[in-house]
Design a protein around this motif. Structure first.
Motif, PDB file in Angstrom:
ATOM      1  N   LEU A  19      31.800   2.609  18.079  1.00 50.19           N
ATOM      2  CA  LEU A  19      30.540   2.257  17.438  1.00 50.19           C
ATOM      3  C   LEU A  19      29.440   1.969  18.442  1.00 50.19           C
ATOM      4  CD1 LEU A  19      31.847   0.002  14.556  1.00 50.19           C
ATOM      5  CD2 LEU A  19      31.201   2.405  14.453  1.00 50.19           C
ATOM      6  N   ALA A  20      29.736   1.235  19.475  1.00 49.78           N
ATOM      7  CA  ALA A  20      28.728   0.927  20.484  1.00 49.78           C
ATOM      8  C   ALA A  20      29.431   0.669  21.803  1.00 49.78           C
ATOM      9  CB  ALA A  20      27.919  -0.287  20.079  1.00 49.78           C
ATOM     10  N   HIS A  21      28.763   1.035  22.846  1.00 46.07           N
ATOM     11  CA  HIS A  21      29.322   0.788  24.166  1.00 46.07           C
ATOM     12  C   HIS A  21      29.055  -0.661  24.548  1.00 46.07           C
ATOM     13  CE1 HIS A  21      29.978   1.520  28.525  1.00 46.07           C
ATOM     14  NE2 HIS A  21      30.924   2.274  28.021  1.00 46.07           N
ATOM     15  N   HIS A  22      29.926  -1.248  25.303  1.00 45.77           N
ATOM     16  CA  HIS A  22      29.883  -2.663  25.660  1.00 45.77           C
ATOM     17  C   HIS A  22      28.522  -3.141  26.179  1.00 45.77           C
ATOM     18  CE1 HIS A  22      31.468  -6.480  27.057  1.00 45.77           C
ATOM     19  NE2 HIS A  22      31.029  -6.214  28.273  1.00 45.77           N
ATOM     20  N   PRO A  23      27.881  -2.488  27.161  1.00 55.66           N
ATOM     21  CA  PRO A  23      26.586  -2.973  27.662  1.00 55.66           C
ATOM     22  C   PRO A  23      25.476  -2.944  26.600  1.00 55.66           C
ATOM     23  CG  PRO A  23      27.560  -1.481  29.251  1.00 55.66           C
ATOM     24  CD  PRO A  23      28.398  -1.410  28.011  1.00 55.66           C
ATOM     25  N   VAL A  24      25.571  -2.035  25.656  1.00 54.57           N
ATOM     26  CA  VAL A  24      24.554  -1.957  24.614  1.00 54.57           C
ATOM     27  C   VAL A  24      24.576  -3.231  23.773  1.00 54.57           C
ATOM     28  CG1 VAL A  24      23.819  -0.694  22.553  1.00 54.57           C
ATOM     29  CG2 VAL A  24      24.630   0.551  24.564  1.00 54.57           C
ATOM     30  N   LEU A  25      25.756  -3.733  23.501  1.00 60.40           N
ATOM     31  CA  LEU A  25      25.874  -4.960  22.705  1.00 60.40           C
ATOM     32  C   LEU A  25      25.217  -6.150  23.406  1.00 60.40           C
ATOM     33  CD1 LEU A  25      29.523  -4.621  21.391  1.00 60.40           C
ATOM     34  CD2 LEU A  25      27.411  -4.198  20.147  1.00 60.40           C
ATOM     35  N   PHE A  26      25.248  -6.160  24.723  1.00 61.21           N
ATOM     36  CA  PHE A  26      24.608  -7.245  25.466  1.00 61.21           C
ATOM     37  C   PHE A  26      23.108  -7.016  25.637  1.00 61.21           C
ATOM     38  CE2 PHE A  26      28.965  -7.850  27.330  1.00 61.21           C
ATOM     39  CZ  PHE A  26      29.196  -9.040  26.656  1.00 61.21           C
ATOM     40  N   ALA A  27      22.669  -5.764  25.633  1.00 62.70           N
ATOM     41  CA  ALA A  27      21.260  -5.457  25.866  1.00 62.70           C
ATOM     42  C   ALA A  27      20.398  -5.697  24.624  1.00 62.70           C
ATOM     43  CB  ALA A  27      21.119  -4.011  26.319  1.00 62.70           C
ATOM     44  N   ALA A  30      18.673  -9.053  24.165  1.00 58.96           N
ATOM     45  CA  ALA A  30      17.641  -9.300  25.172  1.00 58.96           C
ATOM     46  C   ALA A  30      16.297  -8.722  24.735  1.00 58.96           C
ATOM     47  CB  ALA A  30      18.053  -8.699  26.508  1.00 58.96           C
ATOM     48  N   PHE A  31      16.318  -7.691  23.904  1.00 52.83           N
ATOM     49  CA  PHE A  31      15.074  -7.068  23.453  1.00 52.83           C
ATOM     50  C   PHE A  31      14.391  -7.853  22.349  1.00 52.83           C
ATOM     51  CE2 PHE A  31      17.093  -3.328  25.374  1.00 52.83           C
ATOM     52  CZ  PHE A  31      16.052  -2.921  26.184  1.00 52.83           C
ATOM     53  N   VAL A  32      15.138  -8.601  21.556  1.00 55.28           N
ATOM     54  CA  VAL A  32      14.549  -9.329  20.426  1.00 55.28           C
ATOM     55  C   VAL A  32      13.485 -10.331  20.898  1.00 55.28           C
ATOM     56  CG1 VAL A  32      15.050 -10.883  18.507  1.00 55.28           C
ATOM     57  CG2 VAL A  32      16.547  -8.944  18.960  1.00 55.28           C
ATOM     58  N   PRO A  33      13.752 -11.206  21.865  1.00 51.18           N
ATOM     59  CA  PRO A  33      12.694 -12.117  22.315  1.00 51.18           C
ATOM     60  C   PRO A  33      11.500 -11.375  22.930  1.00 51.18           C
ATOM     61  CG  PRO A  33      14.818 -12.859  23.130  1.00 51.18           C
ATOM     62  CD  PRO A  33      15.026 -11.521  22.515  1.00 51.18           C
ATOM     63  N   ALA A  34      11.753 -10.283  23.622  1.00 47.69           N
ATOM     64  CA  ALA A  34      10.654  -9.511  24.209  1.00 47.69           C
ATOM     65  C   ALA A  34       9.767  -8.938  23.111  1.00 47.69           C
ATOM     66  CB  ALA A  34      11.207  -8.388  25.083  1.00 47.69           C
ATOM     67  N   ILE A  35      10.360  -8.447  22.045  1.00 46.48           N
ATOM     68  CA  ILE A  35       9.585  -7.899  20.930  1.00 46.48           C
ATOM     69  C   ILE A  35       8.788  -9.005  20.252  1.00 46.48           C
ATOM     70  CG2 ILE A  35       9.806  -6.831  18.646  1.00 46.48           C
ATOM     71  CD1 ILE A  35      12.188  -5.241  19.852  1.00 46.48           C
ATOM     72  N   VAL A  36       9.367 -10.180  20.116  1.00 48.36           N
ATOM     73  CA  VAL A  36       8.660 -11.311  19.507  1.00 48.36           C
ATOM     74  C   VAL A  36       7.461 -11.710  20.369  1.00 48.36           C
ATOM     75  CG1 VAL A  36       8.849 -13.758  18.909  1.00 48.36           C
ATOM     76  CG2 VAL A  36      10.659 -12.174  18.245  1.00 48.36           C
TER      77      VAL A  36
END
Length: 70
Positions: A19-27, A30-36
């Motif tokens: 379903l998803a590669h391991h680093p993607v789950l951690f990345a 990190a984008f949510v606060p940047a988008i906010v």
């Protein structure tokens, strides 16, 4: 073949779905606060420009009224 490609090929052969590669789950978190932060900055900039335009319009009307009085 890359390690990810080998994992995908192995998952397909074993009947599993990757379903998803391991680093993607951690990345992703990190984008949510940047988008906010970007949203808040854009909101403040838009509000500031609207207030500046209203202030400029008010000053122009005041100057027009002053010129008409003279």
């Amino acid at each position: 073949m890359s390690p990810l490609g080998e994992q995908l090929a192995g998952a397909e052969l074993a009947g599993e779905q990757l379903l998803a590669h391991h680093p993607v789950l951690f990345a992703v978190p990190a984008f949510v606060p940047a988008i906010v932060v970007v949203g808040v900055v854009l909101y403040i900039a838009r509000k500031d420009r609207q207030e500046e335009a209203e202030e400029r319009e008010l000053m122009e009307r005041a100057l027009e009224e002053e010129e008409e009085d003279q």
